[in-house]
Design a protein around this motif. Structure first.
Motif, PDB file in Angstrom:
ATOM      1  N   ILE A  57       3.864  -9.012  -0.445  1.00 52.64           N
ATOM      2  CA  ILE A  57       4.762  -7.950  -0.910  1.00 52.64           C
ATOM      3  C   ILE A  57       3.954  -6.712  -1.258  1.00 52.64           C
ATOM      4  O   ILE A  57       4.260  -5.587  -0.841  1.00 52.64           O
ATOM      5  CB  ILE A  57       5.575  -8.421  -2.137  1.00 52.64           C
ATOM      6  N   ARG A  58       2.843  -6.929  -1.988  1.00 54.60           N
ATOM      7  CA  ARG A  58       2.052  -5.765  -2.432  1.00 54.60           C
ATOM      8  C   ARG A  58       1.349  -5.098  -1.267  1.00 54.60           C
ATOM      9  O   ARG A  58       1.204  -3.882  -1.235  1.00 54.60           O
ATOM     10  CB  ARG A  58       1.079  -6.193  -3.514  1.00 54.60           C
ATOM     11  N   ILE A  59       0.919  -5.892  -0.265  1.00 59.22           N
ATOM     12  CA  ILE A  59       0.287  -5.257   0.902  1.00 59.22           C
ATOM     13  C   ILE A  59       1.306  -4.364   1.603  1.00 59.22           C
ATOM     14  O   ILE A  59       1.040  -3.187   1.866  1.00 59.22           O
ATOM     15  CB  ILE A  59      -0.249  -6.318   1.884  1.00 59.22           C
ATOM     16  N   VAL A  60       2.478  -4.913   1.865  1.00 51.93           N
ATOM     17  CA  VAL A  60       3.509  -4.096   2.520  1.00 51.93           C
ATOM     18  C   VAL A  60       3.772  -2.844   1.690  1.00 51.93           C
ATOM     19  O   VAL A  60       3.920  -1.744   2.209  1.00 51.93           O
ATOM     20  CB  VAL A  60       4.812  -4.899   2.704  1.00 51.93           C
ATOM     21  N   GLY A  61       3.787  -3.026   0.367  1.00 46.38           N
ATOM     22  CA  GLY A  61       4.053  -1.893  -0.504  1.00 46.38           C
ATOM     23  C   GLY A  61       2.992  -0.825  -0.413  1.00 46.38           C
ATOM     24  O   GLY A  61       3.281   0.359  -0.525  1.00 46.38           O
ATOM     25  N   GLU A  65      -7.295   3.048 -14.441  1.00 50.51           N
ATOM     26  CA  GLU A  65      -7.090   1.827 -13.665  1.00 50.51           C
ATOM     27  C   GLU A  65      -6.189   2.127 -12.464  1.00 50.51           C
ATOM     28  O   GLU A  65      -5.583   3.187 -12.390  1.00 50.51           O
ATOM     29  CB  GLU A  65      -6.431   0.755 -14.530  1.00 50.51           C
ATOM     30  N   ASP A  66      -6.152   1.197 -11.560  1.00 53.01           N
ATOM     31  CA  ASP A  66      -5.384   1.363 -10.332  1.00 53.01           C
ATOM     32  C   ASP A  66      -3.962   1.804 -10.641  1.00 53.01           C
ATOM     33  O   ASP A  66      -3.168   1.050 -11.167  1.00 53.01           O
ATOM     34  CB  ASP A  66      -5.383   0.036  -9.571  1.00 53.01           C
ATOM     35  N   SER A  67      -3.657   3.039 -10.343  1.00 54.15           N
ATOM     36  CA  SER A  67      -2.316   3.539 -10.651  1.00 54.15           C
ATOM     37  C   SER A  67      -1.381   3.145  -9.513  1.00 54.15           C
ATOM     38  O   SER A  67      -1.770   3.100  -8.347  1.00 54.15           O
ATOM     39  CB  SER A  67      -2.347   5.060 -10.772  1.00 54.15           C
ATOM     40  N   VAL A  68      -0.155   2.807  -9.873  1.00 57.69           N
ATOM     41  CA  VAL A  68       0.782   2.340  -8.859  1.00 57.69           C
ATOM     42  C   VAL A  68       1.686   3.492  -8.448  1.00 57.69           C
ATOM     43  O   VAL A  68       2.281   4.138  -9.291  1.00 57.69           O
ATOM     44  CB  VAL A  68       1.618   1.175  -9.409  1.00 57.69           C
ATOM     45  N   ASN A  69       1.772   3.745  -7.157  1.00 56.38           N
ATOM     46  CA  ASN A  69       2.530   4.876  -6.676  1.00 56.38           C
ATOM     47  C   ASN A  69       3.964   4.453  -6.372  1.00 56.38           C
ATOM     48  O   ASN A  69       4.236   3.777  -5.398  1.00 56.38           O
ATOM     49  CB  ASN A  69       1.863   5.438  -5.414  1.00 56.38           C
ATOM     50  N   LEU A  70       4.890   4.843  -7.237  1.00 54.44           N
ATOM     51  CA  LEU A  70       6.285   4.420  -7.084  1.00 54.44           C
ATOM     52  C   LEU A  70       6.915   5.026  -5.844  1.00 54.44           C
ATOM     53  O   LEU A  70       7.861   4.512  -5.293  1.00 54.44           O
ATOM     54  CB  LEU A  70       7.082   4.846  -8.310  1.00 54.44           C
ATOM     55  N   THR A  71       6.363   6.154  -5.414  1.00 51.50           N
ATOM     56  CA  THR A  71       7.032   6.888  -4.338  1.00 51.50           C
ATOM     57  C   THR A  71       6.443   6.510  -2.980  1.00 51.50           C
ATOM     58  O   THR A  71       6.553   7.247  -2.025  1.00 51.50           O
ATOM     59  CB  THR A  71       6.869   8.395  -4.577  1.00 51.50           C
ATOM     60  N   GLN A  72       5.823   5.329  -2.930  1.00 48.34           N
ATOM     61  CA  GLN A  72       5.220   4.843  -1.686  1.00 48.34           C
ATOM     62  C   GLN A  72       6.169   5.000  -0.493  1.00 48.34           C
ATOM     63  O   GLN A  72       5.885   5.671   0.471  1.00 48.34           O
ATOM     64  CB  GLN A  72       4.892   3.357  -1.851  1.00 48.34           C
ATOM     65  N   SER A  73       7.324   4.375  -0.624  1.00 46.77           N
ATOM     66  CA  SER A  73       8.188   4.219   0.549  1.00 46.77           C
ATOM     67  C   SER A  73       8.991   5.480   0.805  1.00 46.77           C
ATOM     68  O   SER A  73       9.862   5.501   1.652  1.00 46.77           O
ATOM     69  CB  SER A  73       9.171   3.097   0.299  1.00 46.77           C
ATOM     70  N   TRP A  74       8.756   6.506   0.043  1.00 42.51           N
ATOM     71  CA  TRP A  74       9.691   7.611   0.081  1.00 42.51           C
ATOM     72  C   TRP A  74       9.606   8.398   1.373  1.00 42.51           C
ATOM     73  O   TRP A  74      10.471   8.378   2.217  1.00 42.51           O
ATOM     74  CB  TRP A  74       9.455   8.520  -1.118  1.00 42.51           C
ATOM     75  N   GLY A  75       8.499   9.095   1.545  1.00 45.51           N
ATOM     76  CA  GLY A  75       8.427  10.032   2.670  1.00 45.51           C
ATOM     77  C   GLY A  75       7.890   9.358   3.920  1.00 45.51           C
ATOM     78  O   GLY A  75       8.104   8.190   4.151  1.00 45.51           O
ATOM     79  N   GLY A  76       7.186  10.118   4.731  1.00 46.89           N
ATOM     80  CA  GLY A  76       6.573   9.566   5.956  1.00 46.89           C
ATOM     81  C   GLY A  76       5.538   8.564   5.515  1.00 46.89           C
ATOM     82  O   GLY A  76       4.613   8.921   4.819  1.00 46.89           O
ATOM     83  N   GLU A  77       5.718   7.316   5.952  1.00 47.70           N
ATOM     84  CA  GLU A  77       4.996   6.126   5.466  1.00 47.70           C
ATOM     85  C   GLU A  77       3.674   6.359   4.756  1.00 47.70           C
ATOM     86  O   GLU A  77       2.912   7.200   4.922  1.00 47.70           O
ATOM     87  CB  GLU A  77       4.740   5.203   6.659  1.00 47.70           C
TER      88      GLU A  77
END
Ligand SMILES: Nc1ncnc2c1ncn2[C@@H]1O[C@H](COP(=O)(O)OP(=O)(O)OP(=O)(O)O)[C@@H](O)[C@H]1O
Ligand SMILES: Nc1ncnc2c1ncn2[C@@H]1O[C@H](COP(=O)(O)OP(=O)(O)OP(=O)(O)O)[C@@H](O)[C@H]1O
Ligand SMILES: [Mg+2]
Ligand SMILES: [Mg+2]
Lengths: 522, 351, 347, 378
Positions: free
Chosen positions: C204-208, C335-347
């Motif tokens: 799941i996290r890799i896809v994310g 620390e590793d910040s998580v980008n919530l807007t990953q899936s938003w724009g052009g991959e």
């Protein structure tokens, strides 16, 4: 070239550090009019940083910049461009979804009239004409209406240079332009550079390829760990000396390998044809037999179907017709994972896009192909401690330079990122290694290391399929060589018999002739 | 981590906990239904009633309080927290709180409860009065019928419209049925267009924009009288109708007073006098005449105010007459007749 | 610290309205923690937020923006009611059965959006928003005047109550503290384990984080997207089910759970989409919701101040730089910040 | 009959679409520059609230010496400016402090809801502060005479015309001016923009704030052209619909316009069907047919636009198109049984239709490549 003119550009005592890293350490550097000066240094030596300072993208912590003996301040690229400094970046700086014309306009756009300022209508037509004219002047033909993402890397590179010229630069900075170019494209580029010099430009040229250095340089400056460690000229130095100067130790420039002992056929491709997404036949009934314990190098100008071929073999793309058989198992339509599981390793062309998850730790990236297998998991649950042990092993076995196993892989240098991939792919039981552009952008030190690893794998009986735009790499690693042109395998030969010129002819399609595989295979 | 920090204030607080309004003969609490106390509709009416009642008893401002319910899961805790804080008159507005109000009432016989729009029935909906709970109910169908009659008599285009809140709220449904039948009763060949907000509870009373846009549609369809019943949604409809030159009729409170934007085109409002109802019951507590069980507030029309002149005498007379017949039960808005509302169906309100 | 600042800022608003901040916030605190029952109320309010918040977080980790939790939560409740009012099996079977039904409903709804994204490229933000409205309105109809789920004879829009056997047992008798919180905490642990200690979680996290790498590694991306959405929606649906199973009168009526969907979005991001973080931020939100009662009752401060407060807290927690510069605190280790807007724009 | 119906539906559709379009334009501006904006709802709400306060207070203080329209214009400006300020906060949080843009969007929404409700509670009981009406309808002299199109497009209130103008203008500006070129480059590949001396940070600030102004218009139009006063939470989710509309319209103004109209139309239809004079089944079939026809048309357009040979085959497109027409024809022949669909279901039309159309004909929506990623210079 001998000249007693004054330097057109001098950098005095430039120092720049990122946190603890000192990228540039009190650097002095002169560039004379109409010369090509090569900046040499291993990965992370500080070349790009220095150039970015010169181009106004970074600000130096201390030191000063002189143009024609005048001290100048370069706050941002605008200043640089105004002073006639243009830079072609190591990584393309073109907006993929825009046309060539738009990319060249960007920053100082021409408009039809200026009544509405930034809201006046773009004058694309004029710029098109200018681009064509400029192209003819310097022999840099590109289609102004092409969308950048549709261009080959070679073309894109040309656009980058056009962009700099279009903006009227006299001092051109070329940061590793040849890293992604084929020999042909490279020699074309050199022609262009020479003609630029004739027309009064001066060039700073960064590359890791020592042959190129000797071929084009007027003078050479070598960086190591952010310091200038020497100046020289092609006349008074040799590849070996340069390598020594760069890395600080002796380097084996051509991989030494013993006789190959081909075993059973591992990869058997039967008249494979592949259609691209845009319905074009990019690989045409391609056949190939690859045996255990041999390295098969595929030479060819980029965009002749190599990438698609690899994607099809590794299951990332569905072939149109034909068969792919790995160890008597037909994997033509298998998923990437199934193909991995029959013992295939794949070192992808684009290491950051495909090979790594930049947001993950080095440790996690080292198990990206095996996290779901023992010992790292029982199929459901991951055993973190196993993952971490494995990380520690690999990190010192492949001497990956990283702060820690938990560091994000995105913080590693290009060379070390590639090492992570190599370590991951080579350190599991495999029969077939598919490796695409393994040393792109890496310095001689890393190249030497990675070549050594590939040969070790082959000697352990792994069948290796090597795709590279580097003829030298192909020649020094391969046991057999095939040449792809326009999606076809136009030639196949024993590496011993092969030479650059001959290969070059095949690659450009100017010579076509199939040798019978039997000749070689027995 | 967050949780630890929020504890900070607690330390500060202990002294304050005991603090409570001093010198209150009665402490009156109001729990709104999901919605806001100034929704300019029934929640607000109930709260105004509380304030009036408190005034009548001469209580200080901080003898009365309200809690706005944001989630129907909280009804019980909201009511109970008033009980725990020693409030002795608690008003809960909205049918939804009917059963829980009764439950808590039985546990606290010495606390008086007033349930607005709450019929005093048991689980099987059989009448079951409690001494300390009075349900304040209204015959919305009658109010609606009067509004409809007014519209039917006042329309020139013979097209009238109505914009309503949630259909699934019984009171609203009764208004709609009554309104439609009222129009048809006085003016059989008039065209009635009733529009409900199709949304769920969180929007159907609060979507003024929807009301406004719907009103525009109604008017472009030729409606010249628009009736609004359903909180802010209705307000939007009335204001827009007014701006576009139609006459409007309001609901619950005398909208002439609560919505100045429409003061020059509002004929009247179908009053559901919660304010008086609540305050009277509060006063009744002090008098010891608290009835318990179901009471029914009067259903009547508000004054014509600015439009008094425009409303013909015979219309006024006719409305008087209908009002009488409704009161006497001679007319029942909920009984279908030729051309009446196709789904004439009033959730029972036993008289 | 962030919360303290938020309190300060919002006290200004309270002062403007003439009420006393001290009184307001002390009431708030007492209402949230003051007595056993208030503390319980905080927990009860936090329970659905924890579970739904986990759902949002899970989707974010998979690079998906599930803004449809509201709808998934509602459908969870309503299906739970549907099952719990029709089957009267032994508690030991019925409770899990009803929870499962709710979770399943939410999962299917979300999975549909996942399917639309994976196979038709329909952006999940659109489809989940639309689904919210669709579900809410169908439910509104279902409990409406002559809807199928309307409690017979009832004069109000409500469903029948769940059978005794379908209700969650109480942890402390004659309080509102039901077993939901235990389930919620278990789920939090479960989601943490799933994300960071299981094969599925890694995938799941890799896809994310990197779609291309996911394909290269041989993950079935489409299946993974649907699965992630299903898990996310399943949690939301479960949250809905637990609400009806845990809170008297154990039925579904108008105004039930309104707004939990968007609160859980706030909860998830406030908890930096990490299970541990989610639990704490949900408790914080729960405390504020619970405390709001006394704050209105004692300090006469309208409940809207709570929304304001939540916004400010979220802001100051997220932009902790502001806080640091305010109080001259040292910067924490990045620390590793998580980008919530990953899936938003052009991959 | 049908033409009258169409006119009333379409003009209502436009009215309903307007706030969504303004909202979508807001999202579009900030996302084209690389900043995700889920705070549209909050910005619109602020715009609506302040537009009301502005107009109402202005006319109160000036004691109504000015024509109400003056107060309305004042309110409009106040609304625009304050929404822009809120957007400014979004910009500061997400560009300067680099906090995740989804978070700062959520913050915006929470703050806007909290503040407007709070102040509304405390200060704007209608009896104390009443609205000053709405903008009058302007009939465009000649154009409004055109049959059908006239009443649909040229009998509106000013802010609708403004909306038309903005859509066309932005469509032109984003794709044909230096400003637009820079905007897009910053959203697609900020490093590249930076490398030719474009100030990424400044560009982003500017456009996020401009976007906020547009959202302000979207909020204001609800107050100044329909309701006439502020009501709590009056945006009731339109900001999120606008978000969907923006994506649906694939980050282009015209696209957003189309998407919003589709949405508004089906919502209008849902209301219109409550009038009870149209057979519901008939209406639904017709809508389906229209959707099919629309699909084929859009496919056709894509087909023509395409550089390469990608896209559906002409035969398929033609087939679909004729299919739609036949359904339309048959629908008018057969007699439908009289059923009345529950109003909640009529209310579903816009949402269901959106999903169908979205999966049916809109190509995979891919936003600006750099959207959501804070820009790190070094
Ligand atoms: N933006 C940055 N932030 C932090 N460290 C940086 C940054 N840019 C470069 N560095 C570090 O500075 C050093 C020099 O980097 P630079 O890119 O100049 O090396 P290089 O000579 O160009 O290497 P290569 O040959 O791989 O391009 C490296 O250690 C690199 O990690
Ligand atoms: N309490 C917390 N609040 C917010 N985020 C956290 C918290 N703890 C960890 N994180 C972040 O969440 C992610 C997962 O946390 P954790 O480090 O426990 O697992 P991980 O190490 O990333 O996964 P793995 O164990 O597979 O490497 C990390 O990116 C971490 O930065
Ligand atoms: Mg470099
Ligand atoms: Mg860990």
């Amino acid at each position: 070239m001998k000249n007693n003119k004054d330097p057109i550009l001098s950098l005095h005592n430039i120092t720049k550090s990122f946190g603890s890293v000192v990228a540039n350490d009190s650097i002095y550097f002169d560039l004379y009019p109409q010369e090509i000066q090569v900046l040499l240094g291993e990965n992370g030596a500080g070349k790009s940083t220095l150039m970015k300072i010169l181009y106004g993208m970074y600000q130096a912590d201390q030191g000063e910049i002189l143009i024609n003996q005048q001290k100048v301040v370069i706050q941002d690229p605008n200043d640089a461009l105004r002073l006639g400094i243009g830079m072609v970046h190591q990584h393309f700086m073109l907006v993929p979804v825009m046309t060539v014309t738009e990319n060249l306009m960007l920053g100082d756009e021409k408009t039809k009239g200026n009544a509405f300022g930034k809201l006046s209508k773009l004058d694309r037509e004029t710029v098109r004409q200018e681009i064509i004219a400029l192209g003819n002047k310097y022999g840099l033909q590109v289609n102004p209406d092409a969308v950048v993402e549709d261009l080959s890397v070679g073309e894109a590179q040309r656009v980058e240079i056009l962009k700099v010229l279009y903006k009227g630069a006299d001092i051109l900075i070329l940061d590793e332009p040849t890293a992604v170019l084929t020999p042909q494209e490279t020699s074309e580029l050199f022609e262009i550079m020479r003609s630029l010099i004739k027309q009064g430009k001066s060039i700073i040229f960064i590359t890791h390829k020592l042959k190129e250095v000797l071929a084009v340089a007027d003078r050479i400056a070598v960086l190591r760990n952010g310091k200038v460690v020497g100046h020289t000229t092609p006349a008074e130095s040799s590849i070996e000396e340069l390598a020594l100067l760069m890395v600080g130790r002796e380097v084996l420039l051509t991989a030494t390998k013993g006789q190959s002992h081909p075993g059973k056929v591992v990869l058997n491709i039967k008249d494979l044809s592949i259609k691209s997404k845009s319905e074009v036949m990019v690989v045409k009934n391609f056949s190939l037999q690859l045996r255990a314990g041999e390295i098969y190098g595929i030479a060819g100008v980029q965009g002749n179907g190599q990438s698609e071929l690899i994607e099809a073999i590794t299951g990332l793309m569905q072939p149109h017709s034909g068969h792919i058989i790995i160890l008597n198992k037909d994997v033509t339509h298998s998923s990437p994972r199934q193909i991995t599981l029959v013992g295939t390793a794949h070192v992808p062309e684009d290491r950051q896009k495909h090979g790594l998850v930049l947001g993950f730790s080095v440790a996690t990236n080292l198990v990206l192909q095996t996290y779901y297998l023992p010992p790292f998991s029982n199929g459901w649950v991951i055993y973190p401690e196993k993952v971490e042990e494995n990380a520690d092993e690999k990190i010192d076995e492949f001497d990956i330079r990283t702060p820690s196993r938990d560091a994000l892989v995105s913080n590693l240098s290009g060379g070390n990122q590639q090492k992570v991939i190599i370590a991951r792919e080579l350190s599991r039981p495999i029969n077939l290694l598919i490796i695409n552009q393994p040393t792109r952008g890496l310095d001689v030190g890393s190249i030497e290391y990675i070549h050594k690893r590939i040969i070790e794998a082959r000697d352990k009986g792994v069948a290796v399929l090597l795709v590279s735009a580097e003829l030298d790499e192909i020649l020094s690693l391969s046991d057999r060589i095939g040449v792809m042109y326009a999606g076809e395998l136009v030639a196949e030969m024993d590496a011993k018999g092969a030479n650059r010129e001959q290969l070059g002819l095949y690659m450009t399609g100017s010579k076509k002739e199939k040798m019978l595989k039997e000749n070689i295979n027995q | 981590s967050p949780a630890v920090q929020t504890k900070q204030p607690t330390a500060v607080d202990q002294p304050v906990t005991q603090e409570a309004p001093q010198g209150c003969a009665y402490k009156i609490g109001f729990v709104s239904d999901v919605g806001k106390i100034n929704d300019q509709s029934f929640n607000q009416a109930s709260w105004t009633g509380v304030e009036e009642g408190a005034k009548a008893l001469g209580l200080a401002k901080d003898c009365i309080s309200f809690i706005e319910t944001t989630d129907s899961a909280d009804y019980e805790t909201n009511i109970r927290s008033f009980v725990e804080e020693g409030y002795n008159i608690i008003i809960t507005s909205g049918f939804a709180m009917g059963q829980i109000t009764r439950k808590i009432a039985t546990e606290n016989p010495d606390v008086y409860f007033i349930g607005v729009d709450q019929q005093q029935v048991d689980e099987n909906f059989a009448p079951a009065p409690l001494a300390n709970v009075t349900g304040l109910n209204f015959h919305e169908d009658i109010g609606g019928f009067l509004a409809g009659a007014t519209a039917g008599l006042m329309t020139k285009s013979n097209v009238v419209g109505g914009v309503f809140g949630c259909q699934f709220i019984p009171a609203v449904a009764r208004y709609e049925v009554g309104y439609y039948n009222g129009v048809k009763f006085v003016n059989p060949n008039a065209k009635v267009i009733d529009i409900y907000h199709p949304g769920s509870i969180d929007v159907c009373f609060g979507d003024a924009t929807f009301g406004s846009e719907t009103a525009q549609a109604l008017i472009s369809e030729g409606a010249d009288v628009v009736y609004g019943a359903g909180g802010l949604t209705a307000n939007g409809a009335m204001i827009t109708s007014c701006n576009q030159g139609a006459l409007v009729i309001g609901t619950d409170m005398d909208v002439f007073l609560t919505l100045p934007e429409v003061k020059d085109c509002i004929i009247t409002s179908a009053l559901k006098d919660i304010v008086t109802g609540v305050s009277d019951l509060i006063v009744a507590v002090s008098k010891g005449t608290f009835p318990g069980g179901d009471t029914f507030g009067p259903s009547m029309l508000a004054p014509y105010h600015n439009l008094d002149a425009q409303v013909p005498a015979e219309v006024k007379a006719k409305l008087e007459d209908i009002a009488k017949k409704l009161a006497s039960g001679e007319i029942d808005p909920c009984v279908p007749f030729e051309g009446s509302n196709p789904n004439t169906f009033c959730v029972p309100v036993n008289p | 610290m962030a919360i303290f600042t938020a309190l300060l800022v919002s006290s200004i608003a309270i002062l403007l309205s003439g009420a006393s901040p001290i009184k307001a916030f002390s009431a708030l605190a007492v209402g949230a923690f003051g007595t056993r029952d208030n503390l319980i109320e905080t927990v009860v309010k936090a329970t659905p937020l924890i579970i739904a918040g986990l759902g949002v977080a899970l989707a974010f980790r998979g690079g998906l923006f599930n803004i449809g939790v509201e709808g998934q939560l509602f459908i969870g409740s309503i299906v739970a009611v549907l099952v719990g009012t029709n089957f009267d099996l032994p508690k030991i079977i019925n409770v899990p059965l009803v929870m499962l039904a709710g979770a399943l409903a939410g999962a299917l709804l979300a999975a549909f959006s996942g399917y639309l994204k994976a196979w038709h490229g329909a952006h999940e933000v659109i489809t989940t928003i639309m689904m919210n409205y669709i579900v809410l309105r169908i439910i509104t109809w279902a409990i409406g005047a002559n809807g199928p789920l309307r409690k017979p004879l009832s004069i109000v829009p409500e469903t029948r109550s769940l059978f005794e056997s379908a209700r969650l047992p109480l942890l402390i008798s004659d309080t509102r503290l039901h077993m939901g919180i235990v389930i919620a905490l278990a789920l939090a642990a479960g989601v943490y384990f799933l994300l960071f200690r299981t094969v599925l979680g890694v995938e799941i996290r890799i896809v994310g984080k990197n779609l291309h790498a996911a394909k290269y590694v041989g993950i079935n991306v489409k299946r993974n997207i649907v699965l992630t959405m299903a898990l996310s929606g399943g949690l939301a649906g479960l949250a809905g089910a637990i609400q009806v199973m845990g809170i008297p009168p154990y039925n579904f009526t108008t105004g039930f759970n309104v707004g939990y969907g968007f609160d859980s979005l706030a909860v998830a991001v406030l908890g930096s989409i990490h299970p541990v973080g989610v639990v704490f931020s949900a408790l914080l939100f729960g405390a504020m919701d619970a405390g709001a009662r006394l704050m209105q009752l004692r300090a006469k401060v309208p409940i809207d101040i709570i929304t304001l407060l939540q916004g400010l807290i979220l802001m100051f927690v997220a932009a902790n730089q502001i806080i640091r510069s305010l109080y001259h605190l040292p910067a924490p280790s990045k620390e590793d910040s998580v980008n919530l807007t990953q899936s938003w724009g052009g991959e | 009959m049908t033409s009258i119906l169409l006119v009333s539906l379409m003009s209502l559709a436009i009215i309903k679409a307007a706030p969504l379009i303004y909202g979508a334009l807001c999202g579009l501006m900030s996302e084209r520059s690389g900043v995700v904006n889920i705070g549209i709802e909050g910005m619109m709400l602020t715009g609506a609230f302040m537009a009301f306060m502005g107009s109402a207070l202005f006319s109160k203080w000036t004691g109504g010496v000015f024509n109400p329209n003056v107060s309305l214009v004042v309110g409009l400006l106040v609304g625009i400016i304050s929404a822009a300020l809120v957007a400014g906060l979004h910009a500061i949080l997400s560009i300067h402090y680099k906090i995740d843009q989804v978070i700062s969007g959520t913050v915006i929404n929470l703050l806007a809801v909290g503040l407007t409700n709070y102040v509304a509670n405390a200060y704007i009981d209608p009896t104390h502060l009443s609205g000053v009406g709405v903008f009058p309808v302007w009939k465009i002299p000649l154009l409004s005479k055109i049959p059908i199109l006239g009443p649909i497009f040229f009998e509106h209130q000013p802010m609708i015309y403004l909306m038309f103008a903005l859509v066309l203008f932005l469509q032109y500006a984003i794709f044909n001016t230096p400003w637009g070129l820079r905007l897009r480059s910053v959203g697609e590949y900020p490093q590249a923009a930076d490398s030719v001396g474009i100030n990424v940070i400044k560009t982003r600030y500017l456009n996020v704030i401009l976007g906020g102004a547009l959202a302000g218009l979207g909020g204001a139009i609800m107050v100044l052209e329909s309701v006439g006063r502020f009501q709590k939470l009056m945006t009731s989710g339109r900001g999120f619909i606008a978000l969907a509309v923006m994506i649906f319209g694939r980050w282009s103004p015209i696209g957003a316009f189309g998407a919003a109209i589709l949405f508004g139309f089906s919502e209008a239809l849902g209301v219109r069907l409550q009038f009870g004079d149209i057979n519901h089944l008939y209406a639904l079939v017709v809508v389906a047919a229209l959707a099919v026809i629309l699909t084929s048309i859009v496919w056709g357009i894509n087909r023509l636009r395409n550089r390469s040979t990608k896209g559906k085959s002409p035969f398929l497109i033609g087939g679909i198109f004729t299919l739609g027409l036949t359904i339309l024809y048959l629908a008018n022949q057969v007699e439908f049984p009289k059923v009345s669909v529950p109003i909640e279901f009529l209310g579903l039309l816009p949402y269901v239709l959106t999903i169908i159309v979205l999966t049916g004909l809109v190509k995979r929506a891919v936003g600006p490549a750099a959207v959501g990623k804070p820009y790190e210079k070094q």
